[in-house]
Design an enzyme around this catalytic site. Structure first.
Site, PDB file in Angstrom:
ATOM      1  N   LYS A  97     -16.539 -18.075 -62.649  1.00 27.16           N
ATOM      2  CA  LYS A  97     -16.721 -16.914 -61.761  1.00 27.16           C
ATOM      3  C   LYS A  97     -17.671 -17.187 -60.599  1.00 27.16           C
ATOM      4  O   LYS A  97     -18.559 -16.395 -60.293  1.00 27.16           O
ATOM      5  CB  LYS A  97     -17.203 -15.691 -62.562  1.00 27.16           C
ATOM      6  CG  LYS A  97     -16.189 -15.190 -63.583  1.00 27.16           C
ATOM      7  CD  LYS A  97     -16.661 -13.899 -64.240  1.00 27.16           C
ATOM      8  CE  LYS A  97     -15.658 -13.372 -65.250  1.00 27.16           C
ATOM      9  NZ  LYS A  97     -15.617 -14.184 -66.483  1.00 27.16           N
ATOM     10  N   ARG A  98     -17.448 -18.275 -59.919  1.00 24.70           N
ATOM     11  CA  ARG A  98     -18.289 -18.602 -58.767  1.00 24.70           C
ATOM     12  C   ARG A  98     -17.850 -17.789 -57.548  1.00 24.70           C
ATOM     13  O   ARG A  98     -16.681 -17.452 -57.394  1.00 24.70           O
ATOM     14  CB  ARG A  98     -18.212 -20.091 -58.448  1.00 24.70           C
ATOM     15  CG  ARG A  98     -18.698 -21.008 -59.569  1.00 24.70           C
ATOM     16  CD  ARG A  98     -20.170 -20.784 -59.882  1.00 24.70           C
ATOM     17  NE  ARG A  98     -20.716 -21.826 -60.729  1.00 24.70           N
ATOM     18  CZ  ARG A  98     -21.019 -21.697 -62.010  1.00 24.70           C
ATOM     19  NH1 ARG A  98     -20.788 -20.545 -62.624  1.00 24.70           N
ATOM     20  NH2 ARG A  98     -21.531 -22.698 -62.700  1.00 24.70           N
TER      21      ARG A  98
END
Length: 287
Positions: A97-98
């Site tokens: 989840k960057r």
């Protein structure tokens, strides 16, 4: 080129849509070996789980936070878990989840699409804009990698921002989905699905039919089944004839041994994958 999203489509066609979430916390293990580190115990558990489920899983998803929490020992366990999962030949999603500015995103892309932490697909957060997504796209075009971008998630807090109404009447999640679908048209694979997929939670089902119809060429990563309350009847609406998405279960599979007394944890995980697959397929057959 056969993209990783193509491979995911083919894996679901062969094995079903179950995504085994290796969000492995040390407390989930039925027993530990005092002679091993926490990370080594986690890897031993994951290895047995992967061996038991590789014939009934569509893919694996490894959530990095569970490994980061164990420090360097955990990151070694993360790298080894990715290696073991990818060795099955099934697609592996790194749930990272960057979402950051372009130059930083370049480094994240390099970190998670090459080297020790290489995965086939990764998860991204879109709220810093499309330039936070674009550094990953050369890997999609040149190496067949894939991304799943948060769109409409399964957590209760999704209502805080994602459901807010825009001036044109759409929700924020519609804007995200529409923008990424438009971007993804240049990254479609042999089976028609873009290398840019969406994370679409299975716990808010009121808009299921509309979302699936709006994004016909977009593959979905669907969290929320089981422990988060998502039901197979709801989940089935996000799939297309049982494909076009993978349905993640983490705790439901990792902790299946607690609901199957006397059954080994790896066998219990296999049993839960089969039950889940049949549950979802049964509902898909009704549509």
């Amino acid at each position: 080129m056969l993209t990783n999203m193509d491979k995911l489509y083919e894996s679901v066609a062969a094995n079903g849509p179950v995504c085994v979430g290796l969000d492995t916390e040390l407390s989930y293990l039925p027993a530990t070996d005092a002679a091993k580190t926490a990370g080594e115990n986690v890897v031993a558990f994951n290895r047995a789980l992967i061996d038991a489920t590789k014939g009934v899983a569509g893919c694996y998803k490894v959530q990095i936070a569970y490994y980061e929490s164990l420090g360097l020992d955990g990151l070694r366990a993360y790298a080894e878990t990715l290696r073991l999962a990818r060795a099955t030949g099934l697609p592996v999603i790194a749930d990272i989840k960057r979402g950051d500015i372009a130059k930083t995103a370049e480094m994240y892309a390099k970190a998670h699409f090459t080297g020790d932490f290489e995965a086939d697909l990764i998860t991204l957060a879109p709220y810093m804009g499309l330039d936070s997504i674009s550094p990953y796209l050369p890997y999609c075009k040149e190496r067949g990698k894939g991304v799943f971008v948060l769109c409409r998630t399964s957590n209760p807090g999704a209502k805080d921002f994602e459901y807010q109404t825009l001036a044109d009447g759409r929700h924020v999640y519609d804007l995200v989905g529409d923008s990424l679908t438009a971007l993804g048209k240049d990254y479609r694979g042999e089976h028609g699905y873009s290398s840019i997929g969406l994370v679409i939670g299975g716990t808010h089902t009121e808009e299921a039919t509309a979302i699936r119809a709006a994004y016909k060429n977009t593959f979905f990563l669907i969290p929320g089944y089981g422990a988060q309350g998502g039901k197979a009847a709801d989940i089935a609406q996000y799939l297309t004839k049982g494909n076009g998405g993978v349905v993640n279960s983490s705790r439901g599979i990792l902790l299946a041994w607690k609901k199957q007394p006397g059954v080994a944890f790896d066998e219990a995980a296999y049993n839960e994958c089969v039950r889940m697959r049949e549950d979802i397929q049964g509902e898909c057959d009704k549509l």
